[in-house]
Design a protein around this motif. Structure first.
Motif, PDB file in Angstrom:
ATOM      1  N   ALA A 240     -14.068  -8.914  -0.581  1.00 32.32           N
ATOM      2  CA  ALA A 240     -12.660  -8.133  -0.360  1.00 32.32           C
ATOM      3  C   ALA A 240     -12.443  -7.439   0.732  1.00 32.32           C
ATOM      4  CB  ALA A 240     -13.680  -7.031  -1.732  1.00 32.32           C
ATOM      5  N   ILE A 241     -12.780  -7.398   1.516  1.00 35.31           N
ATOM      6  CA  ILE A 241     -12.547  -6.853   2.583  1.00 35.31           C
ATOM      7  C   ILE A 241     -12.098  -7.361   3.674  1.00 35.31           C
ATOM      8  CG2 ILE A 241     -13.419  -5.410   4.860  1.00 35.31           C
ATOM      9  CD1 ILE A 241     -15.372  -3.557   3.755  1.00 35.31           C
ATOM     10  N   GLY A 242     -12.071  -8.327   3.201  1.00 34.12           N
ATOM     11  CA  GLY A 242     -11.892 -10.015   4.191  1.00 34.12           C
ATOM     12  C   GLY A 242     -10.068 -10.063   3.300  1.00 34.12           C
ATOM     13  N   ALA A 243     -10.355 -10.175   2.104  1.00 35.19           N
ATOM     14  CA  ALA A 243      -9.237 -10.489   1.150  1.00 35.19           C
ATOM     15  C   ALA A 243      -8.296  -9.656   1.017  1.00 35.19           C
ATOM     16  CB  ALA A 243      -9.792 -10.522   0.016  1.00 35.19           C
ATOM     17  N   VAL A 244      -8.237  -8.097   1.175  1.00 33.18           N
ATOM     18  CA  VAL A 244      -7.042  -7.661   1.884  1.00 33.18           C
ATOM     19  C   VAL A 244      -7.197  -7.328   3.073  1.00 33.18           C
ATOM     20  CG1 VAL A 244      -7.159  -4.778   1.779  1.00 33.18           C
ATOM     21  CG2 VAL A 244      -7.901  -5.271   0.099  1.00 33.18           C
ATOM     22  N   GLY A 245      -8.062  -7.567   4.114  1.00 32.73           N
ATOM     23  CA  GLY A 245      -7.242  -8.046   5.257  1.00 32.73           C
ATOM     24  C   GLY A 245      -6.505  -8.966   5.216  1.00 32.73           C
ATOM     25  N   SER A 246      -6.839 -10.416   4.881  1.00 34.24           N
ATOM     26  CA  SER A 246      -5.795 -10.696   4.779  1.00 34.24           C
ATOM     27  C   SER A 246      -4.384 -10.979   4.065  1.00 34.24           C
ATOM     28  CB  SER A 246      -6.310 -12.488   3.758  1.00 34.24           C
ATOM     29  OG  SER A 246      -7.438 -12.961   4.490  1.00 34.24           O
ATOM     30  N   LEU A 247      -4.432 -10.268   3.168  1.00 37.70           N
ATOM     31  CA  LEU A 247      -3.433  -9.738   2.355  1.00 37.70           C
ATOM     32  C   LEU A 247      -2.147  -9.408   3.240  1.00 37.70           C
ATOM     33  CD1 LEU A 247      -1.787 -10.282  -0.513  1.00 37.70           C
ATOM     34  CD2 LEU A 247      -3.396  -8.277  -1.633  1.00 37.70           C
ATOM     35  N   TYR A 248      -2.966  -7.939   4.140  1.00 39.74           N
ATOM     36  CA  TYR A 248      -2.218  -7.514   4.920  1.00 39.74           C
ATOM     37  C   TYR A 248      -1.347  -8.261   6.364  1.00 39.74           C
ATOM     38  CZ  TYR A 248      -1.477  -3.593   8.598  1.00 39.74           C
ATOM     39  OH  TYR A 248      -1.266  -3.223   9.826  1.00 39.74           O
ATOM     40  N   GLY A 249      -3.210  -8.504   6.180  1.00 41.87           N
ATOM     41  CA  GLY A 249      -1.687  -9.231   8.055  1.00 41.87           C
ATOM     42  C   GLY A 249      -0.397 -10.711   7.012  1.00 41.87           C
ATOM     43  N   PHE A 250      -0.897 -11.361   5.765  1.00 46.43           N
ATOM     44  CA  PHE A 250      -0.120 -11.998   5.117  1.00 46.43           C
ATOM     45  C   PHE A 250       1.258 -11.233   4.842  1.00 46.43           C
ATOM     46  CE2 PHE A 250       1.909 -14.038   1.933  1.00 46.43           C
ATOM     47  CZ  PHE A 250       1.730 -15.304   2.073  1.00 46.43           C
ATOM     48  N   ALA A 251       1.110 -10.211   4.450  1.00 48.64           N
ATOM     49  CA  ALA A 251       2.396  -9.251   3.814  1.00 48.64           C
ATOM     50  C   ALA A 251       3.051  -8.901   5.238  1.00 48.64           C
ATOM     51  CB  ALA A 251       2.076  -7.508   2.855  1.00 48.64           C
ATOM     52  N   VAL A 252       2.127  -8.320   6.767  1.00 51.05           N
ATOM     53  CA  VAL A 252       2.860  -8.154   7.314  1.00 51.05           C
ATOM     54  C   VAL A 252       3.641  -9.179   8.081  1.00 51.05           C
ATOM     55  CG1 VAL A 252       2.672  -7.431  10.180  1.00 51.05           C
ATOM     56  CG2 VAL A 252       1.599  -5.834   8.329  1.00 51.05           C
ATOM     57  N   SER A 253       3.089  -9.926   8.383  1.00 53.23           N
ATOM     58  CA  SER A 253       3.513 -11.783   9.040  1.00 53.23           C
ATOM     59  C   SER A 253       4.902 -11.877   8.073  1.00 53.23           C
ATOM     60  CB  SER A 253       2.678 -13.108   9.144  1.00 53.23           C
ATOM     61  OG  SER A 253       1.335 -12.373   9.788  1.00 53.23           O
ATOM     62  N   THR A 254       4.723 -11.824   6.521  1.00 52.61           N
ATOM     63  CA  THR A 254       5.568 -12.364   6.192  1.00 52.61           C
ATOM     64  C   THR A 254       7.266 -11.369   6.058  1.00 52.61           C
ATOM     65  OG1 THR A 254       4.501 -12.742   4.303  1.00 52.61           O
ATOM     66  CG2 THR A 254       6.884 -12.754   3.545  1.00 52.61           C
ATOM     67  N   VAL A 255       7.110 -10.230   6.360  1.00 54.37           N
ATOM     68  CA  VAL A 255       7.838  -8.813   6.545  1.00 54.37           C
ATOM     69  C   VAL A 255       8.279  -9.270   8.078  1.00 54.37           C
ATOM     70  CG1 VAL A 255       8.378  -6.302   7.125  1.00 54.37           C
ATOM     71  CG2 VAL A 255       7.173  -7.358   4.995  1.00 54.37           C
ATOM     72  N   GLY A 256       7.929  -9.446   8.719  1.00 48.33           N
ATOM     73  CA  GLY A 256       7.923  -9.886   9.974  1.00 48.33           C
ATOM     74  C   GLY A 256       9.255 -11.169   9.925  1.00 48.33           C
ATOM     75  N   MET A 257       9.180 -12.364   9.449  1.00 49.04           N
ATOM     76  CA  MET A 257       9.088 -13.467   8.675  1.00 49.04           C
ATOM     77  C   MET A 257      10.747 -13.038   8.878  1.00 49.04           C
ATOM     78  SD  MET A 257       9.039 -16.302   8.973  1.00 49.04           S
ATOM     79  CE  MET A 257       7.704 -17.524   9.326  1.00 49.04           C
ATOM     80  N   VAL A 258      10.857 -11.578   7.879  1.00 50.80           N
ATOM     81  CA  VAL A 258      12.272 -11.725   6.422  1.00 50.80           C
ATOM     82  C   VAL A 258      12.893 -11.020   7.222  1.00 50.80           C
ATOM     83  CG1 VAL A 258      13.098 -10.790   5.446  1.00 50.80           C
ATOM     84  CG2 VAL A 258      10.822 -12.299   4.814  1.00 50.80           C
ATOM     85  N   LYS A 259      13.035  -9.826   8.564  1.00 50.42           N
ATOM     86  CA  LYS A 259      13.379  -8.911   8.817  1.00 50.42           C
ATOM     87  C   LYS A 259      13.790 -10.324  10.440  1.00 50.42           C
ATOM     88  CE  LYS A 259      12.651  -4.700   9.963  1.00 50.42           C
ATOM     89  NZ  LYS A 259      12.077  -3.430   9.857  1.00 50.42           N
ATOM     90  N   GLY A 260      13.118 -10.428  10.917  1.00 49.77           N
ATOM     91  CA  GLY A 260      13.330 -11.530  12.364  1.00 49.77           C
ATOM     92  C   GLY A 260      13.613 -10.518  13.393  1.00 49.77           C
ATOM     93  N   PRO A 261      13.684 -10.906  14.702  1.00 54.78           N
ATOM     94  CA  PRO A 261      12.732 -10.459  15.604  1.00 54.78           C
ATOM     95  C   PRO A 261      13.677  -9.648  15.931  1.00 54.78           C
ATOM     96  CG  PRO A 261      14.023 -12.275  16.427  1.00 54.78           C
ATOM     97  CD  PRO A 261      14.148 -12.705  14.351  1.00 54.78           C
ATOM     98  N   GLN A 262      13.316  -8.097  17.304  1.00 60.40           N
ATOM     99  CA  GLN A 262      14.319  -7.493  17.749  1.00 60.40           C
ATOM    100  C   GLN A 262      14.401  -8.283  19.076  1.00 60.40           C
ATOM    101  OE1 GLN A 262      12.808  -3.467  19.007  1.00 60.40           O
ATOM    102  NE2 GLN A 262      12.615  -3.098  16.178  1.00 60.40           N
TER     103      GLN A 262
END
Length: 168
Positions: A70-92
């Motif tokens: 469950a901790i792995g699933a939450v961590g994976s979900l966190y990594g997935f969400a942060v990376s998706t936001v980073g992808m959508v927002k674009g680089p600085q």
């Protein structure tokens, strides 16, 4: 397939995904292979890189029991969400007028407006850099999320039904 074999298969499968997420997140600290953004991370680095989605989401995958899955699933979900936001927002980055690109025109649809990518001049090729590495983290954490969820169910069924091990 009994729960013990399933757990072993999933555990072995998670190791390379974990390694991919960690390595990609570390590489993202050097956009365009430049070291300058690391010296000024608040100004020159995409915030989602600093959130360590690959290190925390990919690196903290633990699969010894239902709780750790469950901790792995939450961590994976966190990594997935942060990376998706980073992808959508674009680089600085700095574009040809030496201004930081943060206006809404850049952030709206930069992924689908490849012609805009050339205006980002420093760090060199940072858009492609972020797109490729965030995509790899999204893919590896997405697969990890699925595998950890299966492992949680596998552990639950193992607790309820046994593990198929021969009793000696």
């Amino acid at each position: 397939m009994c729960t013990g074999k399933c757990a072993k298969f999933i555990g072995v499968s998670l190791y390379p995904l974990c390694l991919i997420s960690i390595v990609c997140n570390v590489i993202q600290f050097f956009p365009g292979w430049e070291t300058e953004p690391v010296k000024n991370p608040g100004e020159q680095m995409t915030p989602e890189v600093i959130y360590l989605g690959g290190l925390i989401g990919g690196g903290l995958m633990m699969f010894l029991s239902i709780i750790f899955a469950a901790i792995g699933a939450v961590g994976s979900l966190y990594g997935f969400a942060v990376s998706t936001v980073g992808m959508v927002k674009g680089p600085q980055c700095l574009y040809s007028l030496n201004l930081s690109i943060s206006d809404s025109k850049w952030e709206d649809n930069y992924l689908f407006k490849r012609e805009m990518w050339k205006y980002c001049i420093y760090p060199k090729d940072v858009v492609e850099f972020n797109v490729i590495l965030f995509s790899m983290v999204i893919a590896s954490t997405g697969i990890s999320l699925i595998l950890c969820t299966i492992q949680m169910l596998n552990g639950l069924f193992g607790c309820l039904c046994g593990t198929c091990r021969n009793k000696e």
